[in-house]
Design a protein around this motif. Structure first.
Motif, PDB file in Angstrom:
ATOM      1  N   VAL A 179      35.409  53.610  69.432  1.00 25.48           N
ATOM      2  CA  VAL A 179      34.797  53.196  68.329  1.00 25.48           C
ATOM      3  C   VAL A 179      33.518  52.373  68.625  1.00 25.48           C
ATOM      4  O   VAL A 179      33.657  51.699  69.539  1.00 25.48           O
ATOM      5  CB  VAL A 179      35.931  52.211  67.513  1.00 25.48           C
ATOM      6  CG1 VAL A 179      35.220  51.548  66.204  1.00 25.48           C
ATOM      7  CG2 VAL A 179      37.062  53.155  67.161  1.00 25.48           C
ATOM      8  N   LYS A 180      32.661  52.533  67.992  1.00 24.24           N
ATOM      9  CA  LYS A 180      31.367  52.157  68.214  1.00 24.24           C
ATOM     10  C   LYS A 180      31.342  50.342  68.000  1.00 24.24           C
ATOM     11  O   LYS A 180      31.943  50.040  66.787  1.00 24.24           O
ATOM     12  CB  LYS A 180      30.046  52.304  67.473  1.00 24.24           C
ATOM     13  CG  LYS A 180      29.668  53.947  68.010  1.00 24.24           C
ATOM     14  CD  LYS A 180      28.535  54.259  67.142  1.00 24.24           C
ATOM     15  CE  LYS A 180      27.981  55.688  67.815  1.00 24.24           C
ATOM     16  NZ  LYS A 180      26.774  56.372  67.101  1.00 24.24           N
ATOM     17  N   ALA A 181      30.809  49.500  68.816  1.00 29.34           N
ATOM     18  CA  ALA A 181      31.040  48.210  68.635  1.00 29.34           C
ATOM     19  C   ALA A 181      29.951  47.674  67.513  1.00 29.34           C
ATOM     20  O   ALA A 181      30.480  46.727  67.097  1.00 29.34           O
ATOM     21  CB  ALA A 181      30.486  47.356  69.950  1.00 29.34           C
ATOM     22  N   LEU A 182      29.306  48.640  67.123  1.00 29.74           N
ATOM     23  CA  LEU A 182      28.308  48.240  65.968  1.00 29.74           C
ATOM     24  C   LEU A 182      29.163  48.281  64.702  1.00 29.74           C
ATOM     25  O   LEU A 182      28.918  47.106  63.904  1.00 29.74           O
ATOM     26  CB  LEU A 182      27.236  49.078  65.842  1.00 29.74           C
ATOM     27  CG  LEU A 182      26.276  49.141  64.883  1.00 29.74           C
ATOM     28  CD1 LEU A 182      25.568  48.025  64.789  1.00 29.74           C
ATOM     29  CD2 LEU A 182      25.505  50.200  64.281  1.00 29.74           C
ATOM     30  N   TRP A 232      42.966  47.367  70.021  1.00 31.31           N
ATOM     31  CA  TRP A 232      41.494  46.883  69.346  1.00 31.31           C
ATOM     32  C   TRP A 232      40.417  46.897  70.406  1.00 31.31           C
ATOM     33  O   TRP A 232      39.554  47.534  70.545  1.00 31.31           O
ATOM     34  CB  TRP A 232      41.673  45.636  68.604  1.00 31.31           C
ATOM     35  CG  TRP A 232      40.318  45.178  67.957  1.00 31.31           C
ATOM     36  CD1 TRP A 232      39.306  45.609  68.111  1.00 31.31           C
ATOM     37  CD2 TRP A 232      40.359  44.191  67.170  1.00 31.31           C
ATOM     38  NE1 TRP A 232      38.358  44.818  67.329  1.00 31.31           N
ATOM     39  CE2 TRP A 232      38.946  43.993  66.740  1.00 31.31           C
ATOM     40  CE3 TRP A 232      41.044  43.162  66.463  1.00 31.31           C
ATOM     41  CZ2 TRP A 232      38.402  42.996  65.814  1.00 31.31           C
ATOM     42  CZ3 TRP A 232      40.492  42.156  65.594  1.00 31.31           C
ATOM     43  CH2 TRP A 232      39.489  42.198  65.364  1.00 31.31           C
ATOM     44  N   GLU A 233      40.791  45.901  71.359  1.00 34.45           N
ATOM     45  CA  GLU A 233      39.950  45.688  72.614  1.00 34.45           C
ATOM     46  C   GLU A 233      39.656  47.078  73.590  1.00 34.45           C
ATOM     47  O   GLU A 233      38.346  47.429  73.496  1.00 34.45           O
ATOM     48  CB  GLU A 233      40.612  44.727  73.595  1.00 34.45           C
ATOM     49  CG  GLU A 233      39.772  44.200  74.886  1.00 34.45           C
ATOM     50  CD  GLU A 233      38.465  43.126  74.237  1.00 34.45           C
ATOM     51  OE1 GLU A 233      38.680  42.800  73.141  1.00 34.45           O
ATOM     52  OE2 GLU A 233      37.555  43.350  75.086  1.00 34.45           O
TER      53      GLU A 233
END
Length: 275
Positions: free
Chosen positions: A53-56, A44-45
């Motif tokens: 994957v966008k942090a948004l 995930w991190e």
């Protein structure tokens, strides 16, 4: 002279490096149970930090953990959780408690079973969340429709498991108890109920899980407080770190609920080897 004939010699397990084989096995089981969680968190991190994957849409795990800590120390999470847990426990106790009593009556009485079986079969498949509109009409706005939704949802798994547990008790044990002079009350409390308890606890677990799902879902729709409301607010304003922090808190609470049921089951079923 003390005879050793017919006695099994006890041999102490070898201790290697200060740890017995039992300790090593326990550590291995703990490591195996924790490993999937650690791998999931690491992946995930990593996928967020690498920009896959966008942090948004999916904040880094460390960001979620920080938000979780933030709402925990400010008391925001606990204040909403107290409300949610209160609603859930009230609905669960009413629904599960009533279902156990009702299930015992139906399981022990063939005429009651014949009378209520079609009614249970007809109402069980109904999506209980769909009853929320009906409860709103009946009870209006407030805690009552939320609690009523939990009661309706928690009741069926417990009811069906209680009936199944009663019917699954070995008839030979019941006949043996009667042949030994036990009356109906003694047969019920000493044979039938203890024999049905493992299956009843299975229903209590399912009822608890369903109660948690329903209370959060209903709070998202109609409540102005509680974890579900907080979840809906975070979704509406696109606060994804708060959203995931809330989901994490719900998951942790689910673990606590199941562990509490484990403790209760071990207390109620000391003879059950699986516990």
């Amino acid at each position: 002279m003390t005879s050793v004939t017919g006695q099994r010699a006890r041999v102490a397990a070898p201790v290697i490096g200060g740890r017995s084989p039992g300790d090593a096995g326990a550590l291995r089981r703990v490591a195996l149970s924790v490993m999937p969680l650690l791998v999931t968190v690491a992946v995930w991190e990593l996928i967020v930090r690498l920009g896959i994957v966008k942090a948004l849409f999916l904040p880094a795990f460390s960001s979620v953990l920080w938000k979780f800590w933030e709402i925990l120390v400010t008391g925001e999470l606990l204040s909403h959780f107290k409300i949610t847990v209160g609603r859930m426990l009230l609905g669960y106790v009413i629904g599960a408690g009533g279902a156990v009593a009702f299930g015992l009556a139906i399981g022990l009485s063939a005429p009651l079973r014949l009378f209520f079986s079609p009614l249970i079969a007809a109402t069980y498949p109904l999506p209980k969340i769909a009853l929320l509109s009906l409860f709103l009409v009946i009870f209006g706005i407030g805690n009552a429709p939320i609690v009523a939704s939990i009661v309706a949802s928690a009741m069926y798994p417990v009811l069906l498991n209680t009936i199944t547990g009663i019917l699954a008790v070995d008839p030979i044990l019941i006949r043996a108890a009667r042949n030994l002079g036990a009356n109906r009350f003694q047969v019920t409390t000493k044979v039938v109920l203890p024999g049905a308890l493992p299956i009843i606890f299975g229903g209590l677990r399912m009822g608890a899980a369903v109660s948690l799902i329903v209370v959060v879902a209903v709070e998202m729709y109609i409540a102005q407080s509680g974890v579900g409301y907080l979840l809906a607010w975070a979704t509406e304003f696109f606060k994804t770190d708060l959203l995931y922090a809330n989901l994490m808190a719900i998951g942790i609470f689910g673990i606590v609920v199941f562990k509490a049921l484990d403790v209760l089951e071990r207390w109620a079923l000391p003879w059950n080897p699986e516990k």
